[in-house]
Scaffold this active site. Structure first.
Site, PDB file in Angstrom:
ATOM      1  N   CYS A  45      -4.417  -0.902  -1.186  1.00 39.17           N
ATOM      2  CA  CYS A  45      -4.131   0.603  -1.614  1.00 39.17           C
ATOM      3  C   CYS A  45      -5.452   0.878  -2.261  1.00 39.17           C
ATOM      4  O   CYS A  45      -5.963   2.139  -2.234  1.00 39.17           O
ATOM      5  CB  CYS A  45      -3.497   0.577  -2.600  1.00 39.17           C
ATOM      6  SG  CYS A  45      -1.604  -0.125  -2.149  1.00 39.17           S
TER       7      CYS A  45
HETATM    8  C1  BEZ Z   1      -2.158  -3.938  -1.051  1.00 39.31           C
HETATM    9  O1  BEZ Z   1      -2.521  -2.678  -1.381  1.00 39.31           O
HETATM   10  O2  BEZ Z   1      -3.237  -4.843  -1.009  1.00 39.31           O
HETATM   11  C2  BEZ Z   1      -0.916  -4.636  -0.959  1.00 39.31           C
HETATM   12  C3  BEZ Z   1       0.415  -3.996  -1.907  1.00 39.31           C
HETATM   13  C4  BEZ Z   1       1.575  -4.498  -1.735  1.00 39.31           C
HETATM   14  C5  BEZ Z   1       1.431  -5.763  -0.902  1.00 39.31           C
HETATM   15  C6  BEZ Z   1       0.519  -6.351   0.128  1.00 39.31           C
HETATM   16  C7  BEZ Z   1      -0.821  -5.762  -0.097  1.00 39.31           C
END
Ligand code: BEZ
Length: 210
Positions: A45
């Site tokens: 994210c």
């Molecule tokens: C991420 O943004 O890295 C992420 C968020 C939730 C689950 C897996 C990855």
């Protein structure tokens, strides 16, 4: 029921990092991209939001506002923003919806319980000036999206609206396009007076209109 192409994007009021937003009013006369991410302070994210900030001028050029969402509260979004700037080199320059009560994620079906029963998946809704949903994309949490592809899709949608052309496989801005099948040859002559290449009667190729 899930939202489908051509549906009116549900309106809502929500708190964001830039204050309260009434969605349809916020969209105004232009287009919008509403996208969800699973959680603040997560790696994928962080990279996505930095990339959307970098590409913001490209969305602006197309008359498209962008707005993100997760189920985290606004103070968490704001605290995370400094990490995005520090690690991605681009400060947040668009609002993030704080959907702690999951009102908006419920309206847009952004929580897929068989994937994760609390966090939003990576949904994207492209919404036009009539507030109609024109594109829906869903990615899992572990796969970061390609926002250049979202810009490419917006270019295609806006070309269709303005010029009655569709875009072929792997099309890139500036490449030849296809006259939509719904346009008769007679009407196509008015729009494309320099003509086109007929590969098949249903496959008519023209240079991309300016
Ligand atoms: C991420 O943004 O890295 C992420 C968020 C939730 C689950 C897996 C990855």
């Amino acid at each position: 029921m899930a939202l489908r192409l051509g549906d009116i994007a549900p309106d809502f009021k929500a708190e964001t990092t830039e204050g309260p937003v009434a969605f349809h009013e916020w969209i105004g006369d232009g287009w919008a991209v509403l996208f969800s991410h699973p959680k603040d302070f997560t790696p994928v994210c962080t990279t996505e939001l930095g990339e959307v900030a970098r590409l913001k001028p490209e969305f602006d050029k197309r008359g498209v506002k962008v707005i993100g969402l997760s189920v985290d509260p606004a103070d968490s979004h704001k605290a995370w923003a400094s990490d995005i700037k520090e690690t991605q080199g681009h400060a947040l320059n668009f609002p993030l919806i704080a959907d702690a009560d999951r009102k908006v994620s419920g309206l847009y079906d952004m929580i897929h319980p068989n994937a994760n029963d609390t966090l939003t998946v990576r949904s994207v809704f492209v919404i036009d000036a009539n507030k109609k949903i024109r594109l829906v994309i869903t990615y899992p949490a572990s796969t970061g999206r390609n926002f250049e592809e979202i810009l490419r899709s917006i270019d295609s949608l806006q070309l269709t609206d303005k010029h009655k052309v569709a875009t072929p496989v792997n099309w890139k801005h500036g490449e030849d396009v296809i006259i939509v099948p719904a346009l008769s040859d007679e009407d196509a002559k008015k729009r494309f007076p320099d003509g086109w290449k007929t590969v098949k009667p249903y496959l008519r190729i023209v240079p991309q209109p300016k």
